[in-house]
Design a protein around this motif. Structure first.
Motif, short mmCIF file in Angstrom:
data_model
loop_
_atom_site.label_atom_id
_atom_site.label_comp_id
_atom_site.label_asym_id
_atom_site.label_seq_id
_atom_site.Cartn_x
_atom_site.Cartn_y
_atom_site.Cartn_z
N SER A 1 0.82 -1.21 0.00
CA SER A 1 0.00 0.00 0.00
C SER A 1 0.85 1.26 0.00
CB SER A 1 -0.94 0.00 1.21
OG SER A 1 -1.90 -1.02 1.11
N SER A 2 1.96 1.24 0.74
CA SER A 2 2.83 2.41 0.75
C SER A 2 3.51 2.61 -0.61
CB SER A 2 3.88 2.30 1.86
OG SER A 2 4.76 1.21 1.65
N TRP A 3 3.89 1.50 -1.26
CA TRP A 3 4.44 1.62 -2.61
C TRP A 3 3.39 2.12 -3.59
CZ3 TRP A 3 8.98 1.51 -5.20
CH2 TRP A 3 10.11 1.15 -4.49
N ALA A 4 2.16 1.66 -3.41
CA ALA A 4 1.07 2.16 -4.26
C ALA A 4 0.90 3.66 -4.07
CB ALA A 4 -0.23 1.43 -3.93
N SER A 5 0.99 4.11 -2.81
CA SER A 5 0.88 5.54 -2.54
C SER A 5 2.01 6.31 -3.21
CB SER A 5 0.91 5.77 -1.02
OG SER A 5 0.87 7.15 -0.70
N ARG A 6 3.22 5.75 -3.20
CA ARG A 6 4.34 6.40 -3.87
C ARG A 6 4.09 6.52 -5.37
NH1 ARG A 6 8.87 2.65 -0.84
NH2 ARG A 6 8.26 3.24 1.27
N MET A 7 3.59 5.45 -5.96
CA MET A 7 3.36 5.47 -7.41
C MET A 7 2.23 6.44 -7.77
SD MET A 7 5.68 3.74 -8.63
CE MET A 7 6.83 2.39 -8.39
N VAL A 8 1.22 6.53 -6.91
CA VAL A 8 0.17 7.53 -7.12
C VAL A 8 0.78 8.93 -7.10
CG1 VAL A 8 -1.84 8.61 -6.04
CG2 VAL A 8 -1.75 6.14 -6.29
N ALA A 9 1.69 9.16 -6.14
CA ALA A 9 2.35 10.47 -6.04
C ALA A 9 3.22 10.74 -7.27
CB ALA A 9 3.20 10.54 -4.77
N VAL A 10 3.93 9.71 -7.73
CA VAL A 10 4.75 9.87 -8.94
C VAL A 10 3.87 10.19 -10.14
CG1 VAL A 10 6.25 8.66 -10.58
CG2 VAL A 10 6.64 8.41 -8.13
N GLY A 11 2.73 9.49 -10.25
CA GLY A 11 1.81 9.77 -11.34
C GLY A 11 1.28 11.19 -11.29
N SER B 1 -3.94 8.97 2.93
CA SER B 1 -5.25 8.52 2.45
C SER B 1 -5.13 7.49 1.33
CB SER B 1 -6.07 9.72 1.96
OG SER B 1 -6.37 10.59 3.03
N CYS B 2 -4.02 7.52 0.58
CA CYS B 2 -3.79 6.52 -0.46
C CYS B 2 -3.17 5.25 0.09
CB CYS B 2 -2.87 7.10 -1.55
SG CYS B 2 -3.60 8.40 -2.53
N TRP B 3 -2.81 5.28 1.36
CA TRP B 3 -2.03 4.19 1.96
C TRP B 3 -2.82 3.48 3.05
CZ3 TRP B 3 2.14 6.09 5.88
CH2 TRP B 3 2.68 5.01 6.57
N ALA B 4 -3.32 4.24 4.01
CA ALA B 4 -3.92 3.64 5.20
C ALA B 4 -5.15 2.78 4.92
CB ALA B 4 -4.25 4.73 6.22
N PRO B 5 -6.16 3.27 4.20
CA PRO B 5 -7.37 2.44 4.05
C PRO B 5 -7.12 1.12 3.34
CG PRO B 5 -7.48 4.39 2.65
CD PRO B 5 -6.33 4.58 3.57
N PHE B 6 -6.23 1.13 2.34
CA PHE B 6 -5.95 -0.10 1.61
C PHE B 6 -5.11 -1.07 2.44
CE2 PHE B 6 -6.94 2.94 -1.75
CZ PHE B 6 -7.89 2.22 -2.46
N THR B 7 -4.26 -0.52 3.31
CA THR B 7 -3.52 -1.39 4.23
C THR B 7 -4.48 -2.12 5.17
OG1 THR B 7 -1.54 -0.02 4.18
CG2 THR B 7 -1.83 -1.45 6.09
#
Length: 543
Positions: A166-176, A406-412
């Motif tokens: 989830s934290s990596w997903a949040s990073r990729m969302v930020a990169v996007g 918000s991009c990390w916590a709920p999905f975790t």
């Protein structure tokens, strides 16, 4: 009692290190977020320039919640039962990407397409209609892609790696976000020339289509899914449309306590996030035109491009902070399994005393989620009082802290709950924590060799992700109604900053409150409710 699901193969991700594998697994979210960013940054000023009023545009944005409400749960249910030899998620990712790319190109070249078929007198109305139809097509198709991308992460990772994923997903969302807003802030005409179109908007839609195809292709190539042979329900036959809706409704109305609490937080949080994500760029651009822009800027012929570039600069700051927070915070925040009873960290002996001492002061992920709601509420409550581009940019940038969490916590939390419910390893929560630490030290757990007993493979991950998306999209209907009401009262005509032609209902003045700022203020109040609901989650599940 239904038979257990039967699978063949093991989930794996290409790559020589865990970081590379995580990056490849979540790379598709870069293109996905780039596309969302182009839509949210440019489509509002584009439609304003075409002549739609803000109140009508707020109704256009029903496309987002409507498509999420329909597509994500349905795609989740169908994908959960898919027996494709390519896996359950990747076929939907690829098919949806092709559809999104086609709609993006139609959106960028709407005027040219309409002029081929219609006379000059009817071009304006048809152009608006085709632009709105293209936005609906993008939203419906991209929700199928998003559901599959998130489901792929949950399916592929074991429980101890859900927070990392989830934290990596949040990073990729930020990169996007960062790439998208960076591209929007540039004058792409000077970079590409006429090759990708003769306007900033056309070139961005083309770049978004290319980026989405590339990143989804990378994740699809790098990831191997388990293949479903039987889901234990084959005797019931193929699932029909009515049965599918019954399954979704039954699951949604009988959610496990933990998942229901997570969804409740999402509902209130997204009433606040909806106006920010869809209108913040236009708000920043209007603040600039209203208070700071020189006369020659207001006379510019490409107001859409100008507002998009100004707004993108503020969202670049937002994305940089989001990225930095998504990289740094996981190191300073306890994951849910670290708080489980019986969990004992096992750092190397040379630094054990230091690490154990630091662990005492690390906040929980739930605490950080609560704080993120408070930061967002505190920022947005100031929106109606902003009178300079600098202040608007600072407020938007600070929200990057909240967005990263918000991009990390709920999905975790959802990933952990899904895997606890699936009972793949038949361990208690605390036992899972101990077992995972034993695997990680001294032997590291790799994504390309996941033990079956620890693989998530949650058979119902698609439908639970889809239902959580319902609680992300339903508040957007609420947000749409709020924004429609506010715009109808405060700005009944075209945007006085952006419209090129007069309108009978327009007040022609930039005095008084900005309608978008009022919507952001209302969103701040909703974020406060989300903060209270997040604390309730701790009492319910003991995170």
């Amino acid at each position: 009692m239904p038979a257990a699901a039967q699978w063949t193969g093991k989930p794996s991700v290409k790559g020589s290190t865990e970081s590379i594998r995580m990056a490849l697994l979540t790379a598709s979210l870069i293109g996905l977020q780039f596309t969302w960013g182009v839509e949210m940054t440019y489509c509002t000023p584009y439609l304003l320039e075409l002549g739609l009023t803000k109140s009508k545009i707020s109704l256009v944005w029903i496309a987002g919640p409507l498509s999420g409400l329909i597509m994500q749960p349905i795609v989740g249910v169908i994908a959960d039962r898919s027996k494709s030899r390519w896996g359950r998620r990747r076929p939907f990712m690829v098919g949806g990407t092709i559809a999104v790319s086609a709609c993006l190109l139609v959106l960028g070249w709407t005027r040219e397409i309409v002029k081929v078929f219609l006379t000059e007198e009817t071009v304006r109305e048809a152009t608006i209609a085709l632009a709105v139809l293209s936005i609906y097509g993008i939203d419906f198709a991209i929700n199928a892609v998003q559901a599959s991308c998130r489901g792929l992460i949950v399916d592929t990772l074991p429980i101890p790696k859900q927070q990392m994923g989830s934290s990596w997903a949040s990073r990729m969302v930020a990169v996007g976000h960062l790439i998208g807003y960076g591209a929007g802030a540039m004058d792409l005409g000077k970079v590409f020339g006429p090759m990708l179109g003769d306007s900033q908007f056309k070139q961005l839609t083309a770049v978004a289509a290319i980026t989405l195809c590339l990143t989804v292709g990378i994740t699809s190539w790098a990831t191997t899914e388990r293949v479903l042979i039987s889901d234990g329900k084959d005797e019931e036959g193929e699932i029909g449309a009515i049965d599918m809706l019954k399954t979704i409704l039954k699951t949604a109305t009988n959610l496990p306590t933990g998942i229901a609490a997570i969804c409740f937080v999402q509902f209130w949080a997204w009433i606040g996030w909806f106006p920010f994500l869809f209108y913040s760029t236009t708000w920043v651009g209007e603040i600039y035109l209203r208070y700071d822009a020189p006369a020659e800027a207001k006379a510019s012929g490409d107001l859409t491009g100008q507002v998009g570039r100004i707004g993108s600069l503020s969202l670049i700051a937002f994305s940089v902070i989001t990225f930095l927070m998504s990289v740094m915070l996981p190191w300073f925040v306890k994951s849910p399994e670290e708080e489980a009873p019986g969990f004992t960290p096992r750092p190397p002996a040379s630094i054990a005393s230091f690490v154990i001492e630091v662990e005492k002061y690390k906040p929980s992920l739930l605490t950080m989620w609560t704080i993120s709601h408070c930061i967002f509420a505190g920022s947005m409550i100031m929106a109606p009082f902003v009178t300079s581009l600098r202040s608007a940019t600072i407020i938007v940038a600070v929200c990057g802290i909240s967005w990263a969490i918000s991009c990390w916590a709920p999905f975790t939390f959802l990933g952990v709950e899904i895997n606890r419910l699936s009972g793949t390893s038949n361990h208690s929560y605390g036992q899972i924590g101990r077992s995972s630490m034993e695997l990680e030290s001294p032997v590291q757990l790799h994504l390309n060799h996941i033990e079956e007993s620890h693989s998530s493979g949650g058979a119902g991950s698609g439908i639970y992700l889809g239902i959580m998306n319902l609680y992300t999209t339903l508040p957007q209907f609420v947000g749409t109604f709020i924004s429609w009401t506010v715009f109808s009262i405060l700005e009944p005509g075209k945007s006085p900053e952006l419209a090129k032609e007069a309108h009978p209902d327009e007040h022609h003045s930039t005095d008084g409150p900005n309608g978008i700022a009022v919507c952001l203020f209302i969103g701040a109040l909703s974020a406060g409710v989300a903060a209270v609901a997040t604390r309730r989650l701790k009492r319910i599940q003991g995170y």
